[in-house]
Design an enzyme around this catalytic site. Sequence first.
Site, PDB file in Angstrom:
ATOM      1  N   LEU A 105      -0.420   1.386  -2.281  1.00 55.40           N
ATOM      2  CA  LEU A 105       0.658   0.476  -2.659  1.00 55.40           C
ATOM      3  C   LEU A 105       0.919   0.731  -4.141  1.00 55.40           C
ATOM      4  O   LEU A 105      -0.027   1.010  -4.898  1.00 55.40           O
ATOM      5  CB  LEU A 105       0.233  -0.989  -2.444  1.00 55.40           C
ATOM      6  CG  LEU A 105       0.047  -1.447  -0.991  1.00 55.40           C
ATOM      7  CD1 LEU A 105      -0.452  -2.894  -0.944  1.00 55.40           C
ATOM      8  CD2 LEU A 105       1.334  -1.313  -0.196  1.00 55.40           C
ATOM      9  N   ASP A 106       2.172   0.626  -4.559  1.00 55.86           N
ATOM     10  CA  ASP A 106       2.487   0.820  -5.976  1.00 55.86           C
ATOM     11  C   ASP A 106       1.716  -0.193  -6.822  1.00 55.86           C
ATOM     12  O   ASP A 106       1.317  -1.252  -6.328  1.00 55.86           O
ATOM     13  CB  ASP A 106       3.992   0.605  -6.231  1.00 55.86           C
ATOM     14  CG  ASP A 106       4.837   1.647  -5.519  1.00 55.86           C
ATOM     15  OD1 ASP A 106       4.312   2.724  -5.199  1.00 55.86           O
ATOM     16  OD2 ASP A 106       6.025   1.359  -5.286  1.00 55.86           O
ATOM     17  N   LYS A 107       1.596   0.121  -8.101  1.00 53.97           N
ATOM     18  CA  LYS A 107       0.846  -0.762  -8.999  1.00 53.97           C
ATOM     19  C   LYS A 107       1.424  -2.189  -8.977  1.00 53.97           C
ATOM     20  O   LYS A 107       0.687  -3.171  -8.986  1.00 53.97           O
ATOM     21  CB  LYS A 107       0.890  -0.187 -10.420  1.00 53.97           C
ATOM     22  CG  LYS A 107      -0.083  -0.837 -11.357  1.00 53.97           C
ATOM     23  CD  LYS A 107      -0.169  -0.113 -12.678  1.00 53.97           C
ATOM     24  CE  LYS A 107      -1.107  -0.856 -13.605  1.00 53.97           C
ATOM     25  NZ  LYS A 107      -1.146  -0.285 -14.946  1.00 53.97           N
ATOM     26  N   LYS A 200      11.330   0.788  -2.018  1.00 54.65           N
ATOM     27  CA  LYS A 200      12.176   0.652  -3.220  1.00 54.65           C
ATOM     28  C   LYS A 200      13.322   1.658  -3.186  1.00 54.65           C
ATOM     29  O   LYS A 200      14.463   1.334  -3.529  1.00 54.65           O
ATOM     30  CB  LYS A 200      11.337   0.870  -4.480  1.00 54.65           C
ATOM     31  CG  LYS A 200      10.341  -0.249  -4.729  1.00 54.65           C
ATOM     32  CD  LYS A 200       9.468   0.084  -5.917  1.00 54.65           C
ATOM     33  CE  LYS A 200       8.381  -0.947  -6.099  1.00 54.65           C
ATOM     34  NZ  LYS A 200       7.293  -0.481  -6.939  1.00 54.65           N
TER      35      LYS A 200
END
Length: 245
Positions: A105-107, A200
């Site tokens: 998962l992205d930061k 995104k």
Amino acid sequence: MALERLDKILASQNIGSRKEVGLMIRKGRVTVNGAVATRPELKADAEQDAIAVEGRELAGSRFIYLMMNKPKGVLSASRDTRAETVVDLVPQEWRRRGLFPAGRLDKDTEGLLILTNDGDFAHKMLSPKKKVEKIYDAVLDLPIDSQDILAFSVGVKMKDFEALPAKLSVLPPELADAKLTPLQRQVRVCIHEGKFHQVKRMFMARGKTVLALRRVQIGSLKLDPNLSPGEVRQMAAKEILAVFT
Ligand code: URA
């Protein structure tokens, strides 16, 4: 650990009630060290023996499977010299077992993350061929419309790739945050792949920006609502199977 009845071991790992697991054993769905075990009273050692239900080994033996509610601001990696990683959040007792996040998962993304040392499990979960559904809730800068829903359903086209068909919907009002208006900015997305910044980028291609992103489900495994951000717990065998059902 001492020897225990097989039905007791399975029931204690939340596979089902004592009666249900007894039936599963009699039907030949359980193996002990590779051999089908058809007697619920058979004795086994949950830590030493490889006990599997429909081919998947129980948690707590060789492999370990943890569910985390990943908080924002933490890297989905095993080690990083500068930044805090999801493995740094794991209690000491599990940390030294070669854990890694199964998928990233992205930061700035939060929510359901599985940490394991089972490479085959991670590979299977991430393989596009297995079509494991991943569900995300997102807050957008702009409301969605029917054109966005249609575009997601046929596969959003981006500069370098075309996404597989995905489901986009407005979050049901009971799950939405009434303080954030309009409600059409709070959406749910179901995808079967996991390319870099996928969600995104899909919204970006539709002229919208994701302001917050949270993964809530993988397969039929839902994020445990009792886990606060940063908390982690061991998964029951039933939950490990749920990823693929
Ligand atoms: N899609 C994204 O854009 N980010 C994530 O962290 C996960 C899916």
